[in-house]
Enzyme design. Structure first.
Site, PDB file in Angstrom:
ATOM      1  N   GLU A  44     -39.328  20.409  17.535  1.00  0.00           N
ATOM      2  CA  GLU A  44     -40.355  19.381  17.682  1.00  0.00           C
ATOM      3  C   GLU A  44     -39.793  18.209  18.472  1.00  0.00           C
ATOM      4  O   GLU A  44     -40.387  17.145  18.505  1.00  0.00           O
ATOM      5  CB  GLU A  44     -40.912  18.937  16.327  1.00  0.00           C
ATOM      6  CG  GLU A  44     -39.911  18.345  15.382  1.00  0.00           C
ATOM      7  CD  GLU A  44     -40.594  17.854  14.122  1.00  0.00           C
ATOM      8  OE1 GLU A  44     -40.966  18.699  13.309  1.00  0.00           O
ATOM      9  OE2 GLU A  44     -40.767  16.629  13.979  1.00  0.00           O
ATOM     10  N   CYS A  94     -40.984  22.036  11.200  1.00  0.00           N
ATOM     11  CA  CYS A  94     -39.613  22.505  10.935  1.00  0.00           C
ATOM     12  C   CYS A  94     -39.457  24.021  10.928  1.00  0.00           C
ATOM     13  O   CYS A  94     -38.368  24.521  10.660  1.00  0.00           O
ATOM     14  CB  CYS A  94     -39.112  21.945   9.611  1.00  0.00           C
ATOM     15  SG  CYS A  94     -38.981  20.156   9.607  1.00  0.00           S
ATOM     16  N   HIS A 140     -35.660  26.255   3.682  1.00  0.00           N
ATOM     17  CA  HIS A 140     -35.729  25.036   4.487  1.00  0.00           C
ATOM     18  C   HIS A 140     -35.215  23.877   3.642  1.00  0.00           C
ATOM     19  O   HIS A 140     -35.494  23.788   2.442  1.00  0.00           O
ATOM     20  CB  HIS A 140     -37.165  24.764   4.956  1.00  0.00           C
ATOM     21  CG  HIS A 140     -37.269  23.467   5.682  1.00  0.00           C
ATOM     22  ND1 HIS A 140     -36.472  23.182   6.762  1.00  0.00           N
ATOM     23  CD2 HIS A 140     -38.018  22.355   5.461  1.00  0.00           C
ATOM     24  CE1 HIS A 140     -36.740  21.957   7.188  1.00  0.00           C
ATOM     25  NE2 HIS A 140     -37.676  21.442   6.414  1.00  0.00           N
ATOM     26  N   ASN A 191     -31.415  16.794   7.665  1.00  0.00           N
ATOM     27  CA  ASN A 191     -32.476  17.766   7.951  1.00  0.00           C
ATOM     28  C   ASN A 191     -32.536  18.021   9.451  1.00  0.00           C
ATOM     29  O   ASN A 191     -32.934  17.143  10.215  1.00  0.00           O
ATOM     30  CB  ASN A 191     -33.813  17.215   7.445  1.00  0.00           C
ATOM     31  CG  ASN A 191     -34.978  18.160   7.728  1.00  0.00           C
ATOM     32  OD1 ASN A 191     -34.780  19.282   8.184  1.00  0.00           O
ATOM     33  ND2 ASN A 191     -36.181  17.691   7.453  1.00  0.00           N
TER      34      ASN A 191
END
Lengths: 129, 350
Positions: B82, B114, B236, B268
């Site tokens: 992204e 994500c 994730h 992250n």
């Protein structure tokens, strides 16, 4: 630097392609039409290994315009393990305490942006190995 | 025909910033952020690093491990992110040129918050299985954005993971996969906006947990496997808490999750998150090990995969830099001012 010129240099900037003399096996980077060792004119294209050592280094504090946000930054002459010598920026070196003979490797990095909306020029920079 | 991973590689920036360094600027309570997020520090891309540069280095590491694969045989390159540097011009065009894969190659950039990296893995897996390409390269990479002072600023990090997927010389087979998708507006970034917005606590139960558990439970049921059948699991990891809690709810133990749980010191990495966790697992996995993976992308969706590690893993683990070494060694800590300059958060005169 004009976009077209950068584009023509992709084989060297992106893939480290050198011209290896078929007669005496000397590596030339960037490629040249005549070997400066044996005057040979036939070459094989080979990608250099990405490792080398620092022959000399300095810190640029008054940079050319496209690099003004990067100053101060380290520049070095690197002797690649395949023989050619290149001049390049050295990054990720903390306080900049580089040493002659220090092992480095080339990484793919942004070199500079033509402008906020312009094309992005990529190429190699050295980082401590 | 078995289809799976032929080579894998990671790339992480060397720079880090600690939670305390961000918290002191915004008058926030660092211990409560560290406890709440189970996160101590995060990676920061240097000004000359972006999704393209991280992807090139990760792809080069994947090629080192896929020894014998000629980049000219890569029929597809898909990069999920992204934070693609260009709004129009695929990141894959630069990456493919840099690794010598062109011109006979299909290229596209993927986006799904994500989970764009696992999305690329799913599509390449399908193309190889269909026989349309011999090998394909799937990358999950991000230099993610978090608005100054926002909770996301403590975790938004950078990194890339690359996978060469094929049907010969596999280091891990892809045994099964399942995707779960709904319209769940928990996180988004509108056109021309620099930073994303999120729906606070709504990103938890109705978004991350519903989706991750939905995909994982469905894949376990579809495959007839149970959590105890796996040596490793990776989910994730937007923070340290979510993947551990999701894993526990599904019946996985902390020990199964910890190897691929990079977020406490990495942050992250968005599209890179679960694919990077998988690289850390493959770095230490043994032949025969079963691995469960489930990504999550806000908006929202999850791709779940089951892998079985093959005998070839031992030959390739040492051929490129290992993920934990990149995470733990030679790191450079930044102060907030340097970080703000690196991330172009400082408004300058024209």
């Amino acid at each position: 630097m004009p976009t077209a010129r950068t584009w023509r240099e992709y084989p060297q900037r992106y893939r480290y392609e050198a011209a290896v003399c078929k007669k005496c096996n000397k590596w030339h980077f960037p490629p040249r039409p005549v070997c400066d060792a044996c005057k040979g004119e036939e070459f094989e294209t080979k990608a250099m290994r990405r490792t080398g050592k620092i022959l000399s280094h300095t810190v640029i504090r008054v940079p050319p315009a496209p690099f003004k946000d990067q100053a101060p930054y380290a520049m070095a002459v690197i002797e690649m393990d395949d023989g050619p010598r290149i001049t390049t920026q050295v990054v990720d070196c903390g306080d900049g305490s580089l040493k002659i003979g220090q092992k480095v490797k080339l990484e793919f990095r942004r070199i500079y942006d033509d402008s906020e909306a312009g094309s992005i020029n990529y190429g190699y920079k050295a980082v401590p190995a | 025909m078995s289809v799976g991973i032929v080579g894998y590689g990671a790339n992480l920036p060397r720079h880090r910033i600690k939670v305390e360094e961000i918290a002191k600027v915004w008058g926030a309570d660092a211990p409560s952020y560290k406890k709440g997020l189970e996160l101590r520090e995060k990676s920061v891309p240097a000004p000359d690093q972006d999704v393209i540069t991280l992807s090139v280095e990760a792809a080069r590491n994947a090629l080192l491990r896929a020894k014998g694969v000629n980049p000219q045989d890569l029929g597809a390159i898909y990069i999920g992110s992204e934070s693609h540097p260009y709004a129009v011009k695929p990141s894959g065009t630069v990456v493919g040129e840099a690794i010598g894969a062109f011109p006979s190659c299909h290229v596209a950039d993927f986006e799904f918050a994500c989970k764009a990296g696992s999305e690329a893995m799913f599509v390449v897996y399908g193309l190889v299985k269909a026989g349309l390409v011999k090998y394909g390269l799937a990358i999950g990479a991000d230099t993610s954005q978090g608005a100054p002072g926002d909770a996301l600023e403590y975790s938004a990090a950078a990194g890339a993971a690359a996978y060469i997927i094929g049907s010969q010389d596999l280091v891990a087979t892809i045994d099964d996969t399942y995707s779960f998708t709904t319209d769940t507006p928990d996180f988004w970034r509108r056109e021309y906006q620099h930073y994303p917005q999120h729906a606070g606590r709504f990103t938890g139960e109705p978004a991350y947990f519903r989706t991750v558990l939905g995909a994982s439970e469905a894949l376990l049921k579809k495959s007839g496997m149970k959590p105890k059948d796996f040596q490793y699991a990776v989910f994730h990891q937007p923070n340290g808490k979510f993947p551990m809690r999701a894993g526990k709810m599904l019946g996985f133990s902390r020990e199964q999750i910890e190897t691929g749980w990079l977020v406490p010191t990495l942050g992250n990495t968005y599209s890179g998150a679960s694919p990077l966790g998988l690289t850390a697992i493959l770095d230490v996995a043994k032949p025969g090990d079963k691995i469960f993976m489930c990504s999550y992308g806000s908006g929202a969706g999850s791709d779940a995969f089951i892998y079985t590690v093959t005998d070839r893993i031992r030959e390739v683990q040492g051929l490129a830099a290992k993920t934990r070494d990149m995470l733990d060694k030679n790191v450079i800590y930044l102060q907030y001012g340097e970080y703000a300059k690196f991330r172009r958060k400082i408004l300058k005169a024209e």
